[in-house]
Design a protein around this motif. Structure first.
Motif, PDB file in Angstrom:
ATOM      1  N   UNK A 118       0.826  -1.216  -0.180  1.00  0.00           N
ATOM      2  CA  UNK A 118       0.047  -0.009   0.029  1.00  0.00           C
ATOM      3  C   UNK A 118       0.843   1.397  -0.057  1.00  0.00           C
ATOM      4  N   UNK A 119       2.068   1.188  -0.178  1.00  0.00           N
ATOM      5  CA  UNK A 119       2.818   2.516  -0.371  1.00  0.00           C
ATOM      6  C   UNK A 119       2.253   3.536  -1.274  1.00  0.00           C
ATOM      7  N   UNK A 120       2.070   3.146  -2.392  1.00  0.00           N
ATOM      8  CA  UNK A 120       1.276   4.143  -3.416  1.00  0.00           C
ATOM      9  C   UNK A 120      -0.002   4.692  -2.774  1.00  0.00           C
ATOM     10  N   UNK A 121      -0.789   3.770  -2.336  1.00  0.00           N
ATOM     11  CA  UNK A 121      -2.123   4.291  -1.845  1.00  0.00           C
ATOM     12  C   UNK A 121      -1.844   5.220  -0.624  1.00  0.00           C
ATOM     13  N   UNK A 122      -0.833   4.800   0.224  1.00  0.00           N
ATOM     14  CA  UNK A 122      -0.659   5.821   1.268  1.00  0.00           C
ATOM     15  C   UNK A 122      -0.234   7.115   0.909  1.00  0.00           C
ATOM     16  N   UNK A 123       0.521   7.107  -0.086  1.00  0.00           N
ATOM     17  CA  UNK A 123       1.172   8.537  -0.829  1.00  0.00           C
ATOM     18  C   UNK A 123      -0.049   9.431  -1.206  1.00  0.00           C
ATOM     19  N   UNK A 124      -1.051   8.663  -1.992  1.00  0.00           N
ATOM     20  CA  UNK A 124      -2.176   9.518  -2.585  1.00  0.00           C
ATOM     21  C   UNK A 124      -3.305   9.880  -1.482  1.00  0.00           C
ATOM     22  N   UNK A 125      -3.336   9.097  -0.594  1.00  0.00           N
ATOM     23  CA  UNK A 125      -4.101   9.503   0.570  1.00  0.00           C
ATOM     24  C   UNK A 125      -3.363  10.655   1.304  1.00  0.00           C
ATOM     25  N   UNK A 126      -2.175  10.784   1.621  1.00  0.00           N
ATOM     26  CA  UNK A 126      -1.472  11.749   2.340  1.00  0.00           C
ATOM     27  C   UNK A 126      -1.440  13.147   1.229  1.00  0.00           C
ATOM     28  N   UNK A 127      -1.296  12.950  -0.022  1.00  0.00           N
ATOM     29  CA  UNK A 127      -1.398  14.282  -0.842  1.00  0.00           C
ATOM     30  C   UNK A 127      -2.796  14.495  -1.164  1.00  0.00           C
ATOM     31  N   UNK A 128      -3.596  13.801  -1.545  1.00  0.00           N
ATOM     32  CA  UNK A 128      -5.053  14.301  -1.661  1.00  0.00           C
ATOM     33  C   UNK A 128      -5.950  14.510  -0.786  1.00  0.00           C
ATOM     34  N   UNK A 129      -5.826  13.697   0.323  1.00  0.00           N
ATOM     35  CA  UNK A 129      -6.633  14.197   1.540  1.00  0.00           C
ATOM     36  C   UNK A 129      -6.052  14.809   2.642  1.00  0.00           C
TER      37      UNK A 129
END
Length: 155
Positions: A114-125
């Motif tokens: 989930x590294x990529x998912x974490x990055x998206x959650x952190x940047x988008x939300x």
């Protein structure tokens, strides 16, 4: 195992807790059965073999303390039973699981998917992820093979 026990002892000491004989017996059972995803009752029965004087409440309190200190993770695979899993040494995140809905087997995935998912959650939300859990429910290879064999026999 002694190396891991010593590290856990240091984690406890850093938070002003001692590795009492009861806590040590509990940690040893978790270390010896690391692959098994034991419930509190399972841990208790195994600890009781090593330390007959220990009570179920003590094991529960020890498991909760270890959970609070992030030495173990508490998992529920959908059957209403909490299980305890030692956190892997140096792991930033909880590992993932594959749970078979046919036979109940549990496999671990050590890779962090989930590294990529974490990055998206952190940047988008704007949400700072501290940990995550991922459990896949499905049918394991062994059960799939059994089903295929049954199909061949019945056709």
């Amino acid at each position: 195992m002694e190396h891991r026990l010593e590290k856990i002892k240091k984690q406890l000491h850093s938070q002003s807790y001692k590795l009492t004989p009861q806590r040590e017996a509990t940690v040893r059972v978790l270390l010896e059965n690391e692959e098994d995803h034991l419930s509190a009752e399972d841990v208790y029965l195994l600890v009781k073999e090593k330390a007959p004087e220990i009570g179920l409440a003590t094991v529960y309190r020890t498991l909760e303390l270890l959970f609070e200190l992030k030495v173990v993770d508490k998992i529920n695979f959908g059957d209403g039973v909490s299980r305890y899993d030692l956190r892997k040494e140096g792991a930033e995140h909880f590992h993932h699981h594959l749970v078979c809905i046919e036979c109940g087997s549990v496999e671990e995935i050590e890779d962090d998917l989930l590294d990529d998912v974490e990055r998206i959650v952190e940047s988008d939300w704007g949400f700072k992820v501290k940990d995550h859990r991922l459990t896949f429910h499905g049918i394991c290879r062994a059960c799939q093979s059994k089903a295929e064999e049954k199909e061949k026999v019945s056709s």
